[in-house]
Design an enzyme around this catalytic site. Structure first.
Site, PDB file in Angstrom:
ATOM      1  N   VAL A 134       0.862  -1.183   0.000  1.00  0.00           N
ATOM      2  CA  VAL A 134       0.000   0.000   0.000  1.00  0.00           C
ATOM      3  C   VAL A 134       0.898   1.232   0.000  1.00  0.00           C
ATOM      4  O   VAL A 134       1.757   1.383   0.867  1.00  0.00           O
ATOM      5  CB  VAL A 134      -0.930   0.030   1.235  1.00  0.00           C
ATOM      6  CG1 VAL A 134      -1.836   1.262   1.189  1.00  0.00           C
ATOM      7  CG2 VAL A 134      -1.762  -1.243   1.308  1.00  0.00           C
ATOM      8  N   CYS A 135       0.705   2.115  -0.989  1.00  0.00           N
ATOM      9  CA  CYS A 135       1.517   3.329  -1.094  1.00  0.00           C
ATOM     10  C   CYS A 135       0.800   4.488  -0.422  1.00  0.00           C
ATOM     11  O   CYS A 135      -0.318   4.839  -0.814  1.00  0.00           O
ATOM     12  CB  CYS A 135       1.781   3.671  -2.559  1.00  0.00           C
ATOM     13  SG  CYS A 135       2.794   2.448  -3.403  1.00  0.00           S
ATOM     14  N   PHE A 136       1.451   5.086   0.574  1.00  0.00           N
ATOM     15  CA  PHE A 136       0.870   6.200   1.308  1.00  0.00           C
ATOM     16  C   PHE A 136       1.493   7.518   0.867  1.00  0.00           C
ATOM     17  O   PHE A 136       2.650   7.559   0.440  1.00  0.00           O
ATOM     18  CB  PHE A 136       1.111   6.029   2.813  1.00  0.00           C
ATOM     19  CG  PHE A 136       0.381   4.872   3.420  1.00  0.00           C
ATOM     20  CD1 PHE A 136      -0.973   4.967   3.709  1.00  0.00           C
ATOM     21  CD2 PHE A 136       1.033   3.688   3.680  1.00  0.00           C
ATOM     22  CE1 PHE A 136      -1.646   3.907   4.278  1.00  0.00           C
ATOM     23  CE2 PHE A 136       0.372   2.617   4.246  1.00  0.00           C
ATOM     24  CZ  PHE A 136      -0.982   2.727   4.537  1.00  0.00           C
TER      25      PHE A 136
END
Length: 444
Positions: A92-94
């Site tokens: 998951v890219c934040f």
């Protein structure tokens, strides 16, 4: 892990578990707060609508100085990328891992992580792809529409249907799978604490099983409505379009088949109804065995009956069906000077022998046109104290009598009634007429 980290995580978990947010839920095994499971209910009016998306969150010893590791687990075994920023492998890219000034801060926490993920689940997830701002040609506009279409399909197929089939132990064809039995072990030499640790490691951890079942019942009509709408835009057998940013194994491939999804949805609903009916049978057996759950429900029944005898503001009759403490029959009399005035509504409340781990399921046996009551009679409500039956009854009545509810699509489980209630002035008048007709029929 330092005591400070453990205290911080424990507090954050407790705060989220007490929140009234219908979109988020978290859980962990009692023996390890560092490994947290979270579920996000897909936001309304997006292709993720009412899907069940699960995440694994691991906190390091240096939390909150450093961000925890977050992994998406609703990926169809690593074969489905649900978002440009949520990969099929679970990454998951934040935003805080990108530009300067967007880095992780110890002031952030578990809730901010989940809200950040939730914000990715927008009505146009294609825009999360870097470079989207400069792409405005016709091909790109078509990609946006095609991407939304396949996310909506896979949200239903993977996050809702596959999940519920696994919980219920049924195959897509409806075949009932045998239960998975853990092998017996000789535990005679283990002390109680060691036995608890062993149980924690061998028993499947499914903290959101009951929540997803109840939400499926809430949103069942919305799922069917989404399928009906989608069938107007795509055909069964039509292949998904591949997006420019999808490559290697990090893709969302497949074909549309809404006819099959509709059949499987209906089968899940039938299975859930059968499960609830089985609770009554199991309940009588539990009563005969004088179980603690049966005794607890019998005691609560007696207390609730006495409480409503003294309550002059609500007229409610309560009895046990066949003297079974696991099946309650409520008769609610519409409050004077409201749209429910004069109505007589019978509501059944069914309990599992695993209450309160499994929450009761309610159903209006008297038909009522109401935005908080599904077409089949299932009410959308939230109790303040899940272990307290009176709190469940109060939650149902509060949802029924609410005069000026805030607009919240997560609580609207009757699409037809919702459209009228939140529509034009004339729509609202029609809603009230339909509600009054239902009240009049309840007295016939």
């Amino acid at each position: 892990m330092s005591n400070h980290s453990i205290i911080r995580i424990t507090r954050e978990l407790a705060d989220l578990q007490k929140t009234s947010d219908l979109s988020l839920a978290v859980a962990c095994r009692d023996v390890d707060v560092r490994n947290v499971r979270a579920i996000i209910i897909g936001p309304p009016e997006t292709p993720y609508e009412f899907g069940f998306f699960e995440f694994s969150i691991k906190f390091g010893r240096d939390y909150p100085a450093k961000a925890p590791t977050v992994l998406a687990t609703t990926t169809n075994g690593g074969r489905c990328r649900f978002n440009p920023n949520i990969y099929s492998q679970g990454k998951v890219c934040f935003t805080w891992r990108g530009e300067r000034g967007e880095e992780w801060s110890s002031a952030q926490g578990l809730e901010s992580i989940l809200i950040s993920i939730q914000s990715l689940m927008s009505s146009n997830p294609y825009e999360n792809e870097p470079g989207f701002e400069t792409a405005n040609d016709e091909i790109d506009k078509k990609n946006q529409k095609d991407y939304v279409a396949k996310i909506r399909h896979e949200t239903l197929r993977i996050s809702v249907i596959q999940r519920l089939e696994e919980y219920l132990g049924i195959t897509p064809s409806g075949e009932v799978l045998p239960p998975v039995l853990e092998p017996e072990e000789d535990r005679g030499d283990l002390d109680p604490h060691d036995k608890e640790l062993l149980d924690e490691s061998t028993v499947p951890f499914e903290p959101f099983k009951d929540l997803c079942k109840r939400r499926f019942i809430w949103y069942y009509d919305s799922y069917l409505l989404a399928i009906a709408k989608a069938k107007q835009d795509v055909t069964d057998g039509q292949q998904f379009s591949r997006m420019p940013f999808e490559c290697g194994g990090n893709v969302m491939e497949g074909r549309f088949n809404y006819t099959e999804l509709e059949r499987r949805l209906k089968l899940i609903r039938v299975t859930l109804d059968a499960e609830m009916n089985q609770w009554a049978v199991e309940g009588l057996s539990s009563k005969n065995k004088e179980s603690s759950v049966a005794a607890n429900l019998q005691r609560q029944y007696e207390q609730v009956v006495e409480s409503y005898k003294r309550n002059k503001s609500v007229t409610l009759d309560i009895e046990l069906v066949d003297k079974n403490p696991f099946v309650w029959a409520l008769t609610y009399f519409g409050r004077p000077m409201t749209n429910l005035d004069g109505g007589l509504f019978r509501i059944k409340l069914c309990f599992s022998t695993r209450f309160p781990e499994e929450q009761p399921r309610a159903k209006f046996e008297t038909a009522l046109f109401h935005h908080r009551i599904a077409a089949d009679g299932s009410p959308c409500y939230t109790p303040k104290r899940p272990e307290d039956v009176k709190s469940h009854i109060e939650g149902i009545i509060d949802a029924l009598e609410e005069e000026s509810p805030p607009y919240d699509p997560r609580t609207m489980v009757n699409p037809e009634a919702t459209k009228l209630y939140w529509g034009s002035v004339d729509d609202k008048k029609l809603y009230n007429r339909k509600l009054r007709r239902a009240v009049q029929r309840s007295m016939e």
